[in-house]
Structures are given as structure tokens and as C-alpha cells.
Design a protein around this motif. Structure first.
Motif, PDB file in Angstrom:
ATOM      1  N   VAL A  19      -7.739  33.265 -25.630  1.00  0.00           N
ATOM      2  CA  VAL A  19      -8.084  33.689 -23.756  1.00  0.00           C
ATOM      3  C   VAL A  19      -7.801  34.969 -23.307  1.00  0.00           C
ATOM      4  N   GLN A  20      -8.595  35.006 -22.284  1.00  0.00           N
ATOM      5  CA  GLN A  20      -8.257  36.258 -22.370  1.00  0.00           C
ATOM      6  C   GLN A  20      -7.659  36.174 -20.813  1.00  0.00           C
ATOM      7  N   LEU A  21      -6.847  37.434 -20.097  1.00  0.00           N
ATOM      8  CA  LEU A  21      -6.715  37.610 -18.906  1.00  0.00           C
ATOM      9  C   LEU A  21      -6.741  38.855 -18.326  1.00  0.00           C
ATOM     10  N   GLN A  22      -7.812  39.038 -17.501  1.00  0.00           N
ATOM     11  CA  GLN A  22      -8.415  40.536 -16.576  1.00  0.00           C
ATOM     12  C   GLN A  22      -6.845  40.842 -15.570  1.00  0.00           C
ATOM     13  N   ALA A  23      -6.334  41.374 -14.846  1.00  0.00           N
ATOM     14  CA  ALA A  23      -5.745  41.450 -13.825  1.00  0.00           C
ATOM     15  C   ALA A  23      -6.543  42.767 -13.157  1.00  0.00           C
ATOM     16  N   SER A  24      -6.639  42.508 -12.131  1.00  0.00           N
ATOM     17  CA  SER A  24      -6.876  43.688 -10.395  1.00  0.00           C
ATOM     18  C   SER A  24      -6.158  43.739  -9.780  1.00  0.00           C
ATOM     19  N   GLY A  25      -6.457  44.636  -8.951  1.00  0.00           N
ATOM     20  CA  GLY A  25      -6.362  44.796  -7.458  1.00  0.00           C
ATOM     21  C   GLY A  25      -5.175  45.858  -7.717  1.00  0.00           C
ATOM     22  N   GLY A  26      -4.935  46.158  -8.586  1.00  0.00           N
ATOM     23  CA  GLY A  26      -3.464  47.193  -8.303  1.00  0.00           C
ATOM     24  C   GLY A  26      -4.204  49.050  -7.463  1.00  0.00           C
ATOM     25  N   GLY A  27      -3.258  49.983  -7.202  1.00  0.00           N
ATOM     26  CA  GLY A  27      -3.577  51.288  -6.466  1.00  0.00           C
ATOM     27  C   GLY A  27      -2.712  51.918  -5.437  1.00  0.00           C
ATOM     28  N   LEU A  28      -3.045  52.471  -5.310  1.00  0.00           N
ATOM     29  CA  LEU A  28      -1.673  53.425  -4.319  1.00  0.00           C
ATOM     30  C   LEU A  28      -2.011  52.771  -3.198  1.00  0.00           C
ATOM     31  N   VAL A  29      -0.906  53.080  -2.687  1.00  0.00           N
ATOM     32  CA  VAL A  29      -0.341  52.630  -0.958  1.00  0.00           C
ATOM     33  C   VAL A  29       0.915  52.681  -0.716  1.00  0.00           C
ATOM     34  N   GLN A  30       0.754  53.538   0.929  1.00  0.00           N
ATOM     35  CA  GLN A  30       2.201  53.436   1.627  1.00  0.00           C
ATOM     36  C   GLN A  30       3.345  52.083   1.173  1.00  0.00           C
TER      37      GLN A  30
END
Length: 123
Positions: free
Chosen positions: A1-12
Motif C-alpha cells: 500500500v502506498q499513501l500519497q499526501a498532497s495539498g500542503g503549502g504556504l498560507v497566512q
């Protein structure tokens, strides 16, 4: 099983982000899933968890009322909607799949882990 997280970034501070976690290789619909985070200089900590069928969720006190965990078993996906972010939420966020169907908070009880996605909240 592989899990791929995404959606992070820089936010105020005060802003929102939505993290996603896509699973491949095997369905995870029978497993509880969770989000954890590790801030610089700190240990990995539980953020939110959800049971195998999505009926029950659990949150760390620090994010309760601001974060919402959800899942879509048909898509083998997990989400974390984060709102009213503060600089204290800055961390690498990891998704994980548990060994069973019910929520536990100890990282050692989670079997599969994603690679992490960086969330940085500026003041």
C-alpha cells in the motif's frame, strides 16, 4: 500500500487548506485512517482520525472545531480540511492507515504512512 499526501503549502494565519491522501495498491476501506503532524523540534502528534466507515471522528484538542477529517472509500481517499490556521499549525502533515477499523491515537499502531506534505502558516 502506498499513501500519497498532497495539498500542503504556504498560507497566512486565518487561512484554510485542504489536504488529500490518495491510497494505491490496496483498498483501505476496512481500516481507520488518521492525520498526524510533526513540527520542527517536536515529536509526531495525532491530529485527527476517522473510523473505517466514516461514522466516527476524533480530533486533537488543538484542532477541534477548526479541522475536519473525511474519507471517500470509493476513491480510496482521505481528506483534512483545515480552517482558521495559526502559525502553531506549521508542520509536516502525514496521513496514515491503521491496523484495524477503529481510531487510535498512537502512531505506532498505524501500519501505512504517506510521505508527508509541508504546511506553513505565516503570521
Amino acid at each position: 500500500v502506498q499513501l500519497q499526501a498532497s495539498g500542503g503549502g504556504l498560507v497566512q494565519a486565518g487561512g484554510s487548506l485542504r489536504l488529500s491522501c490518495a491510497a494505491s495498491g490496496r483498498t483501505l476501506s476496512s481500516r481507520a485512517m488518521g492525520w498526524f503532524r510533526r513540527a520542527p523540534g517536536k515529536e509526531r502528534e495525532f491530529v485527527a482520525g476517522i473510523t473505517w466507515n466514516g461514522d466516527t471522528t476524533k480530533y486533537a484538542d488543538s484542532v477541534k472545531g477548526r479541522f475536519t477529517i473525511s474519507r471517500d472509500n470509493a476513491k480510496n481517499a482521505l481528506y483534512l480540511q483545515m480552517s482558521t490556521l495559526t502559525p502553531e499549525d506549521t508542520a509536516v502533515y502525514y496521513c496514515a492507515a491503521g491496523m484495524g477499523g477503529y481510531i487510535v491515537v498512537a502512531p505506532s499502531t498505524y501500519r501505512y504512512w504517506g510521505q508527508g506534505t509541508q504546511v506553513t502558516v505565516s503570521s
